[in-house]
Design a protein around this motif. Sequence first.
Motif, PDB file in Angstrom:
ATOM      1  N   UNK A 106       2.132 -12.635  -1.876  1.00 38.66           N
ATOM      2  CA  UNK A 106       3.002 -11.204  -2.086  1.00 38.66           C
ATOM      3  C   UNK A 106       3.071 -10.843  -3.639  1.00 38.66           C
ATOM      4  N   UNK A 107       3.061 -11.855  -4.562  1.00 40.09           N
ATOM      5  CA  UNK A 107       3.112 -11.557  -5.905  1.00 40.09           C
ATOM      6  C   UNK A 107       1.906 -11.346  -6.543  1.00 40.09           C
ATOM      7  N   UNK A 108       0.789 -11.936  -5.622  1.00 36.95           N
ATOM      8  CA  UNK A 108      -0.576 -11.231  -6.127  1.00 36.95           C
ATOM      9  C   UNK A 108      -0.940 -10.085  -5.754  1.00 36.95           C
ATOM     10  N   UNK A 109      -0.534  -9.456  -4.760  1.00 39.30           N
ATOM     11  CA  UNK A 109      -0.565  -8.084  -4.346  1.00 39.30           C
ATOM     12  C   UNK A 109       0.170  -7.099  -5.073  1.00 39.30           C
ATOM     13  N   UNK A 110       1.352  -7.629  -5.513  1.00 41.86           N
ATOM     14  CA  UNK A 110       2.307  -6.982  -6.448  1.00 41.86           C
ATOM     15  C   UNK A 110       1.537  -6.613  -7.664  1.00 41.86           C
ATOM     16  N   UNK A 111       1.027  -7.813  -8.118  1.00 44.23           N
ATOM     17  CA  UNK A 111       0.289  -7.748  -9.711  1.00 44.23           C
ATOM     18  C   UNK A 111      -0.889  -6.945  -9.669  1.00 44.23           C
ATOM     19  N   UNK A 112      -1.811  -6.812  -8.354  1.00 45.64           N
ATOM     20  CA  UNK A 112      -3.007  -6.192  -8.403  1.00 45.64           C
ATOM     21  C   UNK A 112      -2.681  -4.765  -8.441  1.00 45.64           C
ATOM     22  N   UNK A 113      -1.858  -4.508  -7.298  1.00 48.02           N
ATOM     23  CA  UNK A 113      -1.449  -2.980  -7.120  1.00 48.02           C
ATOM     24  C   UNK A 113      -0.830  -2.175  -8.063  1.00 48.02           C
ATOM     25  N   UNK A 114      -0.148  -3.122  -8.998  1.00 47.34           N
ATOM     26  CA  UNK A 114       0.837  -2.646 -10.202  1.00 47.34           C
ATOM     27  C   UNK A 114      -0.477  -2.432 -11.193  1.00 47.34           C
ATOM     28  N   UNK A 115      -1.242  -3.223 -11.509  1.00 41.27           N
ATOM     29  CA  UNK A 115      -2.335  -3.216 -12.637  1.00 41.27           C
ATOM     30  C   UNK A 115      -3.217  -2.107 -12.346  1.00 41.27           C
ATOM     31  N   UNK A 116      -3.739  -1.951 -11.111  1.00 38.92           N
ATOM     32  CA  UNK A 116      -4.896  -1.305 -10.921  1.00 38.92           C
ATOM     33  C   UNK A 116      -4.633   0.195 -10.346  1.00 38.92           C
ATOM     34  N   UNK A 117      -3.085   0.423 -10.154  1.00 37.50           N
ATOM     35  CA  UNK A 117      -2.600   1.843  -9.486  1.00 37.50           C
ATOM     36  C   UNK A 117      -3.221   3.039 -10.450  1.00 37.50           C
ATOM     37  N   UNK A 118      -3.279   2.883 -11.796  1.00 40.96           N
ATOM     38  CA  UNK A 118      -3.903   3.991 -12.663  1.00 40.96           C
ATOM     39  C   UNK A 118      -5.290   4.227 -12.426  1.00 40.96           C
ATOM     40  N   UNK A 119      -6.172   3.351 -12.073  1.00 41.08           N
ATOM     41  CA  UNK A 119      -7.310   3.364 -11.630  1.00 41.08           C
ATOM     42  C   UNK A 119      -7.604   4.058 -10.306  1.00 41.08           C
ATOM     43  N   UNK A 120      -6.598   4.137  -9.436  1.00 39.72           N
ATOM     44  CA  UNK A 120      -6.642   5.092  -8.259  1.00 39.72           C
ATOM     45  C   UNK A 120      -6.150   6.363  -8.623  1.00 39.72           C
TER      46      UNK A 120
END
Lengths: 331, 383
Positions: free
Chosen positions: A201-215
């Motif tokens: 869960x925390x990995x998903x939170x981290x990745x989604x948070x970090x890469x959202x601007x690139x989307x």
Amino acid sequence: MGGCGVSELGALKRSGVEQVTEMAENQSGSLMARLAEKLQSSWKTVVVAVPFLWLLIFFLAPFFMVLKISLAESVFAQPPYTPLVEWVSEGILAIRIVFDNFVFLWEDNLYLNTYLNSIKISSISTVLCLLVGYPIAYGIVRSSPTVRNIFLLMVILPFWTSFLLRVYAWMGLLADQGTINSLLIWLGIIDEPIRMLYTEFSVYVGIVYTYLPFMILPLYANMEKLDISLLEAAADLGAKPAVTFLTVTLPMTIPGIIAGSLLVFIPATGEYVIPDLLGGGNVQMIGRVLYNEFTANTDWPVASAVAIVLLLVLVLPMMLYQHIQSKESDS
Amino acid sequence: MKGEAVASSVNRPWLDPGQTPFIKIQGVTKSFGPFVAVDNVDLDIYQGELFALLGGSGCGKTTLLRMMAGFETPTSGRIVIDGIDMTDVPPYERPVNMMFQSYALFPHMTVEKNVAYGLKRDGLPKGEIDERVDAMLSMVELSSLSKRKPHQLSGGQRQRVALARSLVKKPKVLLLDEPLGALDKRLREQTQYELMDLQDRLGITFVVVTHDQEEAMTLSTRIAVMDAGSFMQIGTPTEIYEYPESRLVADFIGSTNMFEGIVHQQDEEHVIVKVAELDADIMIEHSAAAADGSKVWVAVRPEKIILSPSEPLNTDINVLRGVVDDIGYFGNSSTYRIRLENDLIVQVTHPNQSRPRDARHVAEWEDVVYLSWEPSSGVVLNK
């Protein structure tokens, strides 16, 4: 790309010979024109050569170095791998290529499972980013120009603080004694802290948070070009808002969806920092394995092989995208 | 309606008090913040009309059209179409279709799919959709291009796809936003007549927005001239051209010579206006709605002025003398700019009915010429 430069050089050399013969034939008038033309074409070569040279030095050369190491054997030496080319005895040159590392990756389930797990995590993260990012991008495009710039600034704002710092901040938020758990306990919603840090869960939170601007950014760039009158035309022809979205907006924003998804999927698959800091030892991703092979095991050849396979895994979807794009521009 | 003969109410339903208007716009106002785009307008449009909203950019004509389509909601007032109040009905539930200025064709769909889009939304059976799309495409002569995408078509072809797409649902009203704006002149003229013919055949009420007065004149049964959110005048093309009610309309439609003066004398049939700048009187053959001594303007169309090299013998009313300052040769006619003795410029259009002898026209540069016009040719305007 390198070949192109070489053939141009060849052409230049040839033209030198031609110049001499032409001078002998005393055709100085047309010679000047030809010379100018040659100069111009060589200038074009120079301009194009800059990015090629850059790629050659900073991408292709390191890639071949990694490829070379992946075909060597691990030894206890400095550097910790066998050389590719070696003088065996006087006058005999031996080339040693070992595919053991790639075979090892295939035979040991750890690697295959880690690759699959990485792809799973990055795929789900990409979908989550899309689900969160699409409405945000759409909202930004549809807001008034002043508000739009503020929103865009807010999307880019996280880049102005260190990435590591932001991941550490998430650790503070998600930890058992962290902000979120403390708040929930204080509010009386839970008695025991919920385990969030060091889980998938925390990995998903981290990745989604970090890469959202690139989307969001490629989607925004794509949606900005969407002509509002197309949506009006759909409504005029009897399409309710949901139908307009499915039949016009969504198909027209597919290029943005693909671009954004690739920009999230590719770096997320090889992500090292987020699974290491937020996943602890519980979430295996290929970036962590690669790092451990290099540092803890000092097995550079296996680590290099892991990197080469990762590159192939990532290049394939990229090529697929290129293929779709070129097909689209053809039609 | 001055001067118009009593017309049959079949062609001119607006003259028949017994007719019910098909589109009724009642006290409609639309403001965007402090800006009032459409200012409390009333308008009746009848079944089968080809009605033009004419005006410069920003006059509110497009906003009014978009309110009929449902893309904008009036700030106040009502819009009734075929007896049903449409003011708050969303665009996708209105029996109205629009042809967009940009055509707004779906770029990811073929011509066929574009035209079928509206029918699919109505949930018609596939067989009927195909049938109607085919019929519509053959009507606009695009059957052979049905599998193409919009970007593979020329401007004229795209325009016809847009037309087919907006007509295929058989709307009660077709709204056209600058339908010919993006076409070149030759194609525009041709399409103009095609549109009129189509409207005649289908009997659908057309409302056209345009800034092109020529387009409005040739296309429409009636024109509403708009300025600053209000109607300046509503009437047939002839009424608008021959009997403008204000200087603005006279200036906007065609070109005109405008003289400022004071009502000097008037009886039942004539008005004499004293024009100080000409140092002459102009006689007009209809009564002015102005008291003696009040300020008025006299408008005279350039083509109604007779140009002659010698002084007219039979009359001394409405005669001016000047020198040819400039000639604009248009082939079928020439426009002469005549400089009067007091440096005032008067425009005269003269048809080139015969080929010039020795390349000489009726008048050449610097020739002294006489201008005259019938008392019935001028119009007195008091606003």
